[in-house]
Design an enzyme around this catalytic site. Structure first.
Site, PDB file in Angstrom:
ATOM      1  N   HIS A  24      -4.321  -8.476  15.330  1.00 19.54           N
ATOM      2  CA  HIS A  24      -4.474  -7.300  14.453  1.00 19.54           C
ATOM      3  C   HIS A  24      -5.401  -7.672  13.293  1.00 19.54           C
ATOM      4  O   HIS A  24      -5.271  -8.747  12.710  1.00 19.54           O
ATOM      5  CB  HIS A  24      -3.074  -6.922  13.962  1.00 19.54           C
ATOM      6  CG  HIS A  24      -2.997  -5.762  13.025  1.00 19.54           C
ATOM      7  ND1 HIS A  24      -3.909  -4.751  12.984  1.00 19.54           N
ATOM      8  CD2 HIS A  24      -2.056  -5.445  12.091  1.00 19.54           C
ATOM      9  CE1 HIS A  24      -3.550  -3.869  12.069  1.00 19.54           C
ATOM     10  NE2 HIS A  24      -2.432  -4.274  11.510  1.00 19.54           N
ATOM     11  N   HIS A  55      -0.653  -0.365  14.907  1.00 16.46           N
ATOM     12  CA  HIS A  55      -0.959   0.897  14.296  1.00 16.46           C
ATOM     13  C   HIS A  55      -2.411   1.020  13.877  1.00 16.46           C
ATOM     14  O   HIS A  55      -2.768   1.983  13.169  1.00 16.46           O
ATOM     15  CB  HIS A  55      -0.041   1.115  13.074  1.00 16.46           C
ATOM     16  CG  HIS A  55      -0.320   0.144  11.943  1.00 16.46           C
ATOM     17  ND1 HIS A  55      -0.536   0.574  10.662  1.00 16.46           N
ATOM     18  CD2 HIS A  55      -0.462  -1.196  11.899  1.00 16.46           C
ATOM     19  CE1 HIS A  55      -0.767  -0.451   9.859  1.00 16.46           C
ATOM     20  NE2 HIS A  55      -0.721  -1.534  10.587  1.00 16.46           N
ATOM     21  N   TYR A  84      10.546   0.629   8.090  1.00 15.07           N
ATOM     22  CA  TYR A  84       9.216   0.186   8.542  1.00 15.07           C
ATOM     23  C   TYR A  84       8.645   1.201   9.538  1.00 15.07           C
ATOM     24  O   TYR A  84       7.486   1.606   9.450  1.00 15.07           O
ATOM     25  CB  TYR A  84       9.394  -1.186   9.198  1.00 15.07           C
ATOM     26  CG  TYR A  84       8.131  -1.909   9.535  1.00 15.07           C
ATOM     27  CD1 TYR A  84       7.587  -2.841   8.657  1.00 15.07           C
ATOM     28  CD2 TYR A  84       7.480  -1.687  10.742  1.00 15.07           C
ATOM     29  CE1 TYR A  84       6.430  -3.523   8.974  1.00 15.07           C
ATOM     30  CE2 TYR A  84       6.328  -2.366  11.067  1.00 15.07           C
ATOM     31  CZ  TYR A  84       5.810  -3.289  10.177  1.00 15.07           C
ATOM     32  OH  TYR A  84       4.662  -3.966  10.491  1.00 15.07           O
ATOM     33  N   ASP A 121       2.431  -6.014  14.342  1.00 16.64           N
ATOM     34  CA  ASP A 121       3.266  -5.261  13.395  1.00 16.64           C
ATOM     35  C   ASP A 121       4.473  -4.593  14.065  1.00 16.64           C
ATOM     36  O   ASP A 121       5.488  -4.327  13.403  1.00 16.64           O
ATOM     37  CB  ASP A 121       2.441  -4.158  12.720  1.00 16.64           C
ATOM     38  CG  ASP A 121       1.609  -4.685  11.556  1.00 16.64           C
ATOM     39  OD1 ASP A 121       1.984  -5.698  10.957  1.00 16.64           O
ATOM     40  OD2 ASP A 121       0.575  -4.061  11.264  1.00 16.64           O
ATOM     41  N   GLU A 126      -5.733  -6.113  10.292  1.00 19.45           N
ATOM     42  CA  GLU A 126      -5.347  -5.844   8.898  1.00 19.45           C
ATOM     43  C   GLU A 126      -5.191  -7.166   8.147  1.00 19.45           C
ATOM     44  O   GLU A 126      -4.732  -8.175   8.678  1.00 19.45           O
ATOM     45  CB  GLU A 126      -4.066  -4.991   8.829  1.00 19.45           C
ATOM     46  CG  GLU A 126      -3.863  -4.415   7.427  1.00 19.45           C
ATOM     47  CD  GLU A 126      -2.828  -3.282   7.347  1.00 19.45           C
ATOM     48  OE1 GLU A 126      -2.153  -2.976   8.345  1.00 19.45           O
ATOM     49  OE2 GLU A 126      -2.715  -2.709   6.243  1.00 19.45           O
ATOM     50  N   HIS A 164       6.121  -9.458  10.908  1.00 21.35           N
ATOM     51  CA  HIS A 164       6.887  -9.324   9.652  1.00 21.35           C
ATOM     52  C   HIS A 164       8.377  -9.405   9.967  1.00 21.35           C
ATOM     53  O   HIS A 164       8.847  -8.775  10.919  1.00 21.35           O
ATOM     54  CB  HIS A 164       6.646  -7.969   8.984  1.00 21.35           C
ATOM     55  CG  HIS A 164       5.224  -7.712   8.569  1.00 21.35           C
ATOM     56  ND1 HIS A 164       4.637  -8.353   7.503  1.00 21.35           N
ATOM     57  CD2 HIS A 164       4.286  -6.886   9.084  1.00 21.35           C
ATOM     58  CE1 HIS A 164       3.392  -7.911   7.359  1.00 21.35           C
ATOM     59  NE2 HIS A 164       3.145  -7.030   8.306  1.00 21.35           N
ATOM     60  N   HIS A 175       0.800  -1.229   0.000  1.00 18.40           N
ATOM     61  CA  HIS A 175       0.000   0.000   0.000  1.00 18.40           C
ATOM     62  C   HIS A 175       0.840   1.292   0.000  1.00 18.40           C
ATOM     63  O   HIS A 175       0.741   2.154   0.858  1.00 18.40           O
ATOM     64  CB  HIS A 175      -1.101   0.020   1.063  1.00 18.40           C
ATOM     65  CG  HIS A 175      -0.710  -0.308   2.484  1.00 18.40           C
ATOM     66  ND1 HIS A 175       0.258   0.353   3.163  1.00 18.40           N
ATOM     67  CD2 HIS A 175      -1.217  -1.212   3.345  1.00 18.40           C
ATOM     68  CE1 HIS A 175       0.348  -0.124   4.379  1.00 18.40           C
ATOM     69  NE2 HIS A 175      -0.531  -1.090   4.511  1.00 18.40           N
ATOM     70  N   ASP A 198      -3.340  -8.582   6.010  1.00 18.98           N
ATOM     71  CA  ASP A 198      -2.137  -9.409   5.840  1.00 18.98           C
ATOM     72  C   ASP A 198      -1.980 -10.391   7.000  1.00 18.98           C
ATOM     73  O   ASP A 198      -1.177 -11.326   6.919  1.00 18.98           O
ATOM     74  CB  ASP A 198      -0.868  -8.555   5.655  1.00 18.98           C
ATOM     75  CG  ASP A 198      -0.699  -7.455   6.678  1.00 18.98           C
ATOM     76  OD1 ASP A 198      -1.701  -6.991   7.239  1.00 18.98           O
ATOM     77  OD2 ASP A 198       0.453  -7.042   6.916  1.00 18.98           O
TER      78      ASP A 198
HETATM   79 FE1  FEO Z   1      -0.966  -3.650   9.921  1.00 19.81          FE
HETATM   80 FE2  FEO Z   1       1.147  -6.136   8.875  1.00 19.81          FE
HETATM   81  O1  FEO Z   1      -0.473  -5.210   9.049  1.00 19.81           O
END
Ligand code: FEO
Length: 395
Positions: free
Chosen positions: A78, A145, A191, A164, A80, A224, A24, A82
């Protein structure tokens, strides 16, 4: 990525996305990983899933360790996609009635992504979940976040599953900090600069809370990149330093140019800055990705922005970058604007307005040069650079 036992009975079961290059708007030149963690005790828990297109690999990884149907608890740190994209397949596989633990905000946000009526169990900071020999403690980390973000802490092993936070978009052969060393830090910094910079106040507060709670970390496992096991304190210290936003004696000159005139101005300004002993990088937006520029902007004291005038405005790349930077709310910056023009010349003033909106201290009025800068024009640019350099050097 094969499943990996990171500590006795605790497995990293996530996947590698080698080919993603745009997350994104953030350039993920080294790909990324979507980490998920399986904890096997009297009860079995899975912490987070992966992006939906990778869920078969996740299921395969889990199956190499245990029958997925033996998973008792699903934990979503989380919302999101991913990390939650794999939830429908995973819950279908392990049983739709299995408890799905999430934060209170997760309870609001997950149903806005998925229509299934899952067995949601909302938790708040301090709530615990016993797995038998081991205990999971939850810690809400709102706006780190997303509103739903939370950490899960494995008390007995002192392992933090940090979602994250503390992550890096990095896909490589290394799985731990001790395997890659300091080479991981630029990825962690990028990041932070592109995802977390606007939440620095929350980060400092969270670190204070964690310190007050006396939590210790043998390992920090983000969603990640690599796991921090040799020196988890190193990334926490880096987060504190980055959150404080104390600028370095450093400047960047960010610009785009139609016919090299603004480029010449940028280089002359950079030369003037450098003359004052200040580290400076001219960054053409035709060659630098916005997320790499943002990484350099994070710890620069001066951000000087230039654009040719196009149709009474800035060049699209410059508008793009300023919009992106504005959203990340960098603090403690000084700035100036410049640009070449043909007949109207609005770009530098537009840039200045944007820098003011970001609360930059403006060092000098917009510098405009018509068409191609001559030696006098370049001297003015050089002098502007000297003024900026002196200001940076004096801070
Ligand atoms: Fe906020 Fe890795 O997603």
């Amino acid at each position: 990525m094969k499943p990996l036992e990171i500590s006795k009975g605790i497995y990293s079961v996530g996947v590698v996305d080698w080919n993603i290059r745009n997350f994104h708007g953030y350039s993920t030149d080294m790909g990324t990983t979507y980490n998920a963690y399986l904890i096997i005790d009297e009860k079995v828990a899975l912490i987070d899933t992966v992006k939906s297109g990778f869920v078969d690999q996740l299921i395969d990884n889990i199956s190499q360790i245990i029958d997925p149907q033996k998973i008792d608890f699903m934990i979503s740190n989380h919302t999101e996609m991913d990390h939650s994209g794999g939830l429908p397949r995973i819950l279908h596989k392990i049983g739709e009635d299995k408890p799905l633990y999430c934060s209170k905000m997760g309870l609001k946000n997950l149903p806005n992504h998925f229509s299934q009526k899952w067995n949601y169990q909302a938790v708040q900071s301090g709530d615990e979940l016993s797995l038998g020999e081991r205990t999971l403690t939850f810690l809400e980390t709102r706006m780190l976040h997303w509103p739903d973000s939370m950490f899960t802490y494995l008390k007995e092993d002192k392992i933090l599953f940090s979602s994250d936070a503390f992550g890096q978009h990095y896909a490589g052969p290394e799985k731990f900090d001790d395997e890659i060393g300091d080479a991981i830090m630029p990825h962690a910094k990028k990041y932070f600069a592109n995802i977390l910079l606007l939440y620095t106040a929350n980060i400092l507060k969270l670190v204070e809370t964690v310190t007050t709670m006396g939590l210790e970390f043998n390992m920090i496992c983000p969603d990640h990149g690599i796991i921090w096991r040799k020196d988890p304190g190193k990334i926490i210290e880096a987060y504190v330093k980055w959150s404080e936003q104390t600028p370095h004696k450093k400047a960047i000159v960010v610009y785009d140019s139609m016919w090299h005139s603004t480029e010449k101005m940028a280089e002359a300004i950079a030369e003037g800055i450098s003359e004052q002993g200040v580290q400076v990088v001219p960054m053409s937006l035709q060659h630098w990705h916005r997320s790499d520029v943002m990484t350099e902007a994070m710890d620069a004291k001066a951000i000087v922005v230039g654009s040719s005038t196009l149709n009474n405005n800035m060049l699209p790349t410059v508008i793009d970058f300023l919009t992106y930077m504005k959203g990340l709310k960098p603090k403690n910056k000084i700035g100036a604007s410049f640009g070449s023009y043909g007949w109207s010349g609005e770009s530098a003033a537009h840039i200045e307005k944007e820098l003011q909106a970001m609360k930059f201290e403006i060092i000098s009025p917009p510098m405009k040069i018509q068409y191609v800068p001559d030696s006098n024009g370049l001297k003015e640019c050089y002098e502007l650079g000297k003024t900026i350099g002196m200001k940076v050097a004096s801070e």
